[in-house]
Design an enzyme around this catalytic site. Structure first.
Site, PDB file in Angstrom:
ATOM      1  N   CYS A  56      37.616  33.774  38.468  1.00 42.03           N
ATOM      2  CA  CYS A  56      38.742  34.587  38.925  1.00 42.03           C
ATOM      3  C   CYS A  56      38.615  34.791  40.436  1.00 42.03           C
ATOM      4  CB  CYS A  56      38.726  35.923  38.201  1.00 42.03           C
ATOM      5  SG  CYS A  56      39.992  37.087  38.763  1.00 42.03           S
ATOM      6  N   CYS A  59      37.795  38.815  41.034  1.00 41.18           N
ATOM      7  CA  CYS A  59      36.548  39.502  40.671  1.00 41.18           C
ATOM      8  C   CYS A  59      35.363  38.569  40.417  1.00 41.18           C
ATOM      9  CB  CYS A  59      36.775  40.372  39.448  1.00 41.18           C
ATOM     10  SG  CYS A  59      37.057  39.444  37.917  1.00 41.18           S
ATOM     11  N   CYS A 105      43.024  37.915  33.726  1.00 43.56           N
ATOM     12  CA  CYS A 105      41.579  38.120  33.701  1.00 43.56           C
ATOM     13  C   CYS A 105      41.337  39.420  32.942  1.00 43.56           C
ATOM     14  CB  CYS A 105      41.038  38.202  35.123  1.00 43.56           C
ATOM     15  SG  CYS A 105      39.282  38.635  35.200  1.00 43.56           S
ATOM     16  N   CYS A 108      39.600  42.198  35.463  1.00 46.14           N
ATOM     17  CA  CYS A 108      40.298  42.884  36.565  1.00 46.14           C
ATOM     18  C   CYS A 108      41.815  42.881  36.440  1.00 46.14           C
ATOM     19  CB  CYS A 108      39.881  42.292  37.904  1.00 46.14           C
ATOM     20  SG  CYS A 108      40.582  40.660  38.240  1.00 46.14           S
ATOM     21  N   CYS A 128      47.854  27.066  31.396  1.00 41.29           N
ATOM     22  CA  CYS A 128      48.512  26.621  32.628  1.00 41.29           C
ATOM     23  C   CYS A 128      48.258  27.715  33.668  1.00 41.29           C
ATOM     24  CB  CYS A 128      50.001  26.442  32.342  1.00 41.29           C
ATOM     25  SG  CYS A 128      50.917  25.684  33.661  1.00 41.29           S
TER      26      CYS A 128
END
Length: 137
Positions: A56, A59, A105, A108, A128
């Site tokens: 991510c 984070c 995510c 976060c 995607c």
């Protein structure tokens, strides 16, 4: 999971918008924190097929492994599965006149993209994902 609930995340990262803006580029902020979408075929990450993991951009939680990445010809990096069941969350998304499953995510709440049931075996899924929401690690 979008209807039945998401797993507990391995940890939580929660920042104020000003803190996210300080960490991210304006385009990353628009995509990850404001649920934007980058233009199709705008990232070289679509054609990047080398070993490693994708985390991510907000984070640094590892989300996808390069072994599950495939060329979907969609214009966005695509994966068949997340690295663990608790790192990605799923939400019903009926924006833009479509019914889709948004992926975020789970640590976060960064907007990643969407998951579709038209991917290759064995999962049959196509995550995607906006390249701006990922970093290669």
């Amino acid at each position: 999971m979008a209807r039945d609930g998401n797993p507990q995340p391995p940890r939580r990262v929660e920042l104020k918008d000003a803190e996210w803006r300080a960490r991210l580029t304006p385009e990353q902020f628009r995509v990850t924190r404001q649920k934007g979408t980058e233009p199709a075929h705008s990232s070289a990450m679509c054609a990047l097929f080398e070993p490693g993991r994708y985390a991510c951009a907000c984070c640094a939680t590892e989300l996808f492994d390069a072994g599950s990445k495939f060329d979907s010809h969609s214009g966005w990096p695509s994966f068949t599965q997340a690295v663990a069941p608790d790192v990605v969350a799923y939400h019903d998304d009926s924006s833009h006149g479509m019914t889709r499953i948004e992926t975020t995510c789970n640590v976060c709440d960064a907007h990643l993209g969407h998951v579709f049931p038209d991917g290759p075996a064995p999962s049959g899924l196509r995550y995607c994902i906006n390249a701006l929401s990922l970093t290669k690690c």
